[in-house]
Design a protein around this motif. Structure first.
Motif, PDB file in Angstrom:
ATOM      1  N   ARG A 182       0.766  -1.265   0.088  1.00  0.00           N
ATOM      2  CA  ARG A 182       0.110   0.025  -0.029  1.00  0.00           C
ATOM      3  C   ARG A 182       0.761   1.202   0.075  1.00  0.00           C
ATOM      4  O   ARG A 182       1.740   1.444   0.820  1.00  0.00           O
TER       5      ARG A 182
ATOM      6  N   GLU B  46      -5.693   4.294  -0.527  1.00  0.00           N
ATOM      7  CA  GLU B  46      -6.358   3.432   0.303  1.00  0.00           C
ATOM      8  C   GLU B  46      -6.316   2.009  -0.260  1.00  0.00           C
ATOM      9  O   GLU B  46      -6.719   1.073   0.381  1.00  0.00           O
TER      10      GLU B  46
ATOM     11  N   HIS C 165     -16.355   1.434   6.617  1.00  0.00           N
ATOM     12  CA  HIS C 165     -15.618   1.697   5.371  1.00  0.00           C
ATOM     13  C   HIS C 165     -15.604   0.106   4.709  1.00  0.00           C
ATOM     14  O   HIS C 165     -15.256  -0.745   5.491  1.00  0.00           O
TER      15      HIS C 165
ATOM     16  N   TYR D  89     -14.448  -2.002   1.184  1.00  0.00           N
ATOM     17  CA  TYR D  89     -13.706  -2.132  -0.055  1.00  0.00           C
ATOM     18  C   TYR D  89     -14.152  -3.354  -0.865  1.00  0.00           C
ATOM     19  O   TYR D  89     -14.422  -4.395  -0.296  1.00  0.00           O
TER      20      TYR D  89
ATOM     21  N   TYR E 265     -13.813   1.637  -3.062  1.00  0.00           N
ATOM     22  CA  TYR E 265     -13.972   2.150  -1.716  1.00  0.00           C
ATOM     23  C   TYR E 265     -15.349   2.795  -1.135  1.00  0.00           C
ATOM     24  O   TYR E 265     -15.267   3.892  -1.746  1.00  0.00           O
TER      25      TYR E 265
ATOM     26  N   GLY F 103     -10.733   4.298   7.810  1.00  0.00           N
ATOM     27  CA  GLY F 103     -10.014   4.073   6.509  1.00  0.00           C
ATOM     28  C   GLY F 103      -8.475   4.127   6.905  1.00  0.00           C
ATOM     29  O   GLY F 103      -7.908   4.880   7.722  1.00  0.00           O
ATOM     30  N   GLY F 104      -7.984   3.277   6.256  1.00  0.00           N
ATOM     31  CA  GLY F 104      -6.404   3.226   6.313  1.00  0.00           C
ATOM     32  C   GLY F 104      -5.650   2.584   7.564  1.00  0.00           C
ATOM     33  O   GLY F 104      -4.612   2.217   7.331  1.00  0.00           O
TER      34      GLY F 104
END
Lengths: 112, 115
Positions: free
Chosen positions: A93, A98, B31, B33, B48, B98-99
């Motif tokens: 990543r 994201e 969130h 994906y 996303y 997120g992340g």
């Protein structure tokens, strides 16, 4: 663009053998690197990660070291067990993104 | 706390039909994906979403594919007029924020087969 190249499988080993699954990457900037594992019938699970050069991720006896000079993140285990049989995915990543970029996965089978 | 639930596990469609894939994220996760794995390839990012918003759809094919994550209910990936090339495993993942990849959980996937 970003890409991950993973050792092709399937890989079959005897219990207690040493394991190495190769993973190399191409990316701009300084990505974070991951190994995911998918056991039969289940979703992918994060196995370990490393966020910067020379970091070593470890979990459940598995290790991988972030090697910037060789753009590699090889997965290793000294003595595998039957319960390690699964599909292993290398991923990266990039900062500020994201998305995960995955390799094709390596199917590992451990025989007693 | 149930994991990420995807259904159906296997979906068979004939060319030209519609496919609807469902993903219920983990409790407390807002969130979602979607990733697709074509045969002999790695998982590829598709989209996303957060509740009621598409944040990044850069991996979605421009035609026939759409995704939503309504305020109530599961996230839906819809493929209209399916073609053989859509045959793949579709994975959904969710996270509370997120992340945060330590808190990213994947479902078991939906295997779509187009006849």
């Amino acid at each position: 663009g970003d890409s991950v190249t993973q050792m092709e499988g399937p890989v079959t080993l005897s219990e207690e053998a040493c394991l190495t699954i190769n993973c190399t990457y191409t990316a701009t900037g300084y990505p974070s690197l991951f190994w995911y594992v998918q056991y039969p019938g289940e979703g992918l699970q994060l196995l370990l990660k490393a966020t910067k050069a020379d970091d070593k991720g470890s979990n459940k006896g598995f290790e991988a070291t972030y090697r910037k000079e060789t753009t590699s993140f090889h997965l290793e285990k000294g003595s595998v067990q039957v319960s390690d049989s699964a599909v292993y995915f290398c991923a990266l990543r990039n900062f500020g993104n994201e998305k995960l970029t995955f390799g094709t996965g390596t199917r590992l089978t451990i025989i007693p | 706390n149930a994991g990420v639930m995807q259904n159906p596990r296997h979906l068979v469609r004939r060319r030209g039909q519609e496919a609807r894939l469902r993903c219920s994220p983990m409790k407390g996760h807002s969130h979602v994906y979607w990733y697709r794995q074509l045969p002999e390839e790695g998982l590829k990012f598709m989209v996303y979403l957060q509740k009621e918003n598409i944040i990044d759809e850069s991996g979605m094919p421009k035609e026939r594919f759409s995704a939503e994550f309504p305020k109530e209910g599961p996230s839906i990936l819809r493929i209209q007029q399916v073609v053989r090339g859509d045959s793949a495993a579709y994975f959904c993942a969710s996270s509370p924020v997120g992340g945060e990849y330590e808190k990213l959980f994947f479902g078991s996937g939906t295997q779509l087969s187009v006849l």
